[in-house]
Write a protein that holds these residues in place. Structure first.
Motif, PDB file in Angstrom:
ATOM      1  N   HIS A  21      32.952  -3.337  19.951  1.00  0.00           N
ATOM      2  CA  HIS A  21      34.061  -2.794  19.170  1.00  0.00           C
ATOM      3  C   HIS A  21      33.660  -1.644  18.249  1.00  0.00           C
ATOM      4  O   HIS A  21      34.452  -0.732  18.010  1.00  0.00           O
ATOM      5  CB  HIS A  21      34.701  -3.905  18.331  1.00  0.00           C
ATOM      6  N   VAL A  22      32.468  -1.704  17.680  1.00  0.00           N
ATOM      7  CA  VAL A  22      32.030  -0.680  16.731  1.00  0.00           C
ATOM      8  C   VAL A  22      30.837   0.055  17.324  1.00  0.00           C
ATOM      9  O   VAL A  22      29.778  -0.541  17.531  1.00  0.00           O
ATOM     10  CB  VAL A  22      31.648  -1.298  15.370  1.00  0.00           C
ATOM     11  N   ASP A  39      36.101  12.532  10.193  1.00  0.00           N
ATOM     12  CA  ASP A  39      37.001  11.825  11.100  1.00  0.00           C
ATOM     13  C   ASP A  39      36.471  10.407  11.319  1.00  0.00           C
ATOM     14  O   ASP A  39      35.550  10.199  12.107  1.00  0.00           O
ATOM     15  CB  ASP A  39      37.101  12.577  12.427  1.00  0.00           C
ATOM     16  N   VAL A  40      37.039   9.443  10.583  1.00  0.00           N
ATOM     17  CA  VAL A  40      36.601   8.052  10.698  1.00  0.00           C
ATOM     18  C   VAL A  40      37.803   7.156  10.961  1.00  0.00           C
ATOM     19  O   VAL A  40      38.932   7.479  10.594  1.00  0.00           O
ATOM     20  CB  VAL A  40      35.867   7.569   9.421  1.00  0.00           C
ATOM     21  N   ASP A  41      37.556   6.022  11.616  1.00  0.00           N
ATOM     22  CA  ASP A  41      38.626   5.067  11.911  1.00  0.00           C
ATOM     23  C   ASP A  41      38.833   4.077  10.774  1.00  0.00           C
ATOM     24  O   ASP A  41      39.955   3.684  10.457  1.00  0.00           O
ATOM     25  CB  ASP A  41      38.306   4.291  13.195  1.00  0.00           C
ATOM     26  N   VAL A  42      37.721   3.643  10.144  1.00  0.00           N
ATOM     27  CA  VAL A  42      37.771   2.638   9.079  1.00  0.00           C
ATOM     28  C   VAL A  42      36.699   2.982   8.051  1.00  0.00           C
ATOM     29  O   VAL A  42      35.615   3.447   8.409  1.00  0.00           O
ATOM     30  CB  VAL A  42      37.506   1.210   9.626  1.00  0.00           C
ATOM     31  N   SER A  65      44.457   8.404   6.152  1.00  0.00           N
ATOM     32  CA  SER A  65      45.148   7.177   6.536  1.00  0.00           C
ATOM     33  C   SER A  65      44.207   6.069   6.993  1.00  0.00           C
ATOM     34  O   SER A  65      44.658   4.998   7.392  1.00  0.00           O
ATOM     35  CB  SER A  65      46.147   7.476   7.660  1.00  0.00           C
ATOM     36  N   ALA A  66      42.908   6.310   6.960  1.00  0.00           N
ATOM     37  CA  ALA A  66      41.944   5.305   7.416  1.00  0.00           C
ATOM     38  C   ALA A  66      42.018   4.051   6.550  1.00  0.00           C
ATOM     39  O   ALA A  66      42.010   4.142   5.325  1.00  0.00           O
ATOM     40  CB  ALA A  66      40.528   5.876   7.385  1.00  0.00           C
ATOM     41  N   SER A 102      32.588  -6.912  12.295  1.00  0.00           N
ATOM     42  CA  SER A 102      33.156  -6.153  13.403  1.00  0.00           C
ATOM     43  C   SER A 102      34.614  -6.557  13.642  1.00  0.00           C
ATOM     44  O   SER A 102      35.465  -5.697  13.912  1.00  0.00           O
ATOM     45  CB  SER A 102      32.333  -6.376  14.679  1.00  0.00           C
ATOM     46  N   VAL A 105      36.783  -4.867  11.145  1.00  0.00           N
ATOM     47  CA  VAL A 105      37.009  -3.459  11.472  1.00  0.00           C
ATOM     48  C   VAL A 105      38.096  -3.324  12.533  1.00  0.00           C
ATOM     49  O   VAL A 105      39.006  -2.498  12.419  1.00  0.00           O
ATOM     50  CB  VAL A 105      35.693  -2.800  11.953  1.00  0.00           C
ATOM     51  N   VAL A 106      38.018  -4.163  13.565  1.00  0.00           N
ATOM     52  CA  VAL A 106      39.038  -4.133  14.620  1.00  0.00           C
ATOM     53  C   VAL A 106      40.407  -4.483  14.043  1.00  0.00           C
ATOM     54  O   VAL A 106      41.416  -3.842  14.358  1.00  0.00           O
ATOM     55  CB  VAL A 106      38.671  -5.108  15.753  1.00  0.00           C
ATOM     56  N   THR A 109      41.907  -1.525  12.158  1.00  0.00           N
ATOM     57  CA  THR A 109      42.461  -0.458  13.009  1.00  0.00           C
ATOM     58  C   THR A 109      43.819  -0.853  13.580  1.00  0.00           C
ATOM     59  O   THR A 109      44.612   0.016  13.948  1.00  0.00           O
ATOM     60  CB  THR A 109      41.509  -0.140  14.180  1.00  0.00           C
TER      61      THR A 109
END
Length: 207
Positions: A21-22, A39-42, A65-66, A102, A105-106, A109
């Motif tokens: 996942h990460v 540019d990051v997801d979390v 918006s992360a 992990s 984090v999922v 998102t």
């Protein structure tokens, strides 16, 4: 992104090379200059005092918006409640493993707020001193069917619909239908709002 003081991140083996996942974690030290151009997801914030550190991080993030996950040794009601009120997940030091990290984090998102067990317990405690709050929580819980209560218990630990279905032997679609019914009955705007109402913490967080 790992937002923490240099050398303060305790999991140097995370994410593992085979983590499904990460794939990568980018460290960044305070005051997080240039974060908005990243540019990051979390964002995972490791800090001692979330009331100070989270406010500073959110200010630096601006319109980003992360989602944010806080990792901290603080486990008191006030600290956890303030973090969740700001829409972030919360993991208490020593109360999670890297697999849970992990998963958090999922979940982030997907728009879900992940809480480690101790953080979840702290939110439960948030409503205890207020008798009316307890009565309101019990009234809301009574609106749910036994199956919906099972779903909410698992949702409050940060599990996704598919994981809840596996635990209860239900299809993902059935779980989602249950969640839709739950949101309607609790008058909740989504999973985070529903969890706060279920735990009895919503009145405290909105005060």
């Amino acid at each position: 992104m790992l937002a923490c003081a240099e050398g303060d991140w305790p999991h140097h083996d995370w994410p593992a090379p085979d983590d499904p996942h990460v794939s990568r974690a980018l460290p960044m030290s305070p005051p997080y200059r240039g974060l908005r151009e990243t540019d990051v997801d979390v964002v995972v914030l490791r800090c001692e005092d979330p009331s100070v550190s989270l406010a500073g991080l959110l200010q630096e993030m601006g319109a980003m918006s992360a989602p944010v996950i806080v990792v901290s040794p603080r486990q008191d009601v006030e600290a956890v409640a303030e973090v969740v009120r700001r829409g972030a997940g919360y993991l208490v030091d020593g109360d999670y493993c890297t697999c849970m990290l992990s998963s958090a984090v999922v979940a982030a998102t997907a728009g879900r707020t992940y809480l480690s067990p101790t953080a979840c317990a702290a939110l439960r405690d948030a409503a205890q001193p207020v008798l009316d709050g307890r009565a309101e929580t019990e009234r809301l819980r009574a609106l749910l069917s036994p199956r919906e209560r099972q779903v909410m218990e698992l949702l409050s630990t940060g599990l996704a619909a598919q994981e809840i279905g596996m635990r209860l032997g239900l299809s993902k679609k059935t779980v989602r239908n249950n969640l839709s019914n739950i949101y309607a009955k609790l008058d909740a705007r989504g999973s985070t709002d529903a969890v706060l109402r279920w735990l009895g913490a919503a009145p405290v967080l909105r005060a």
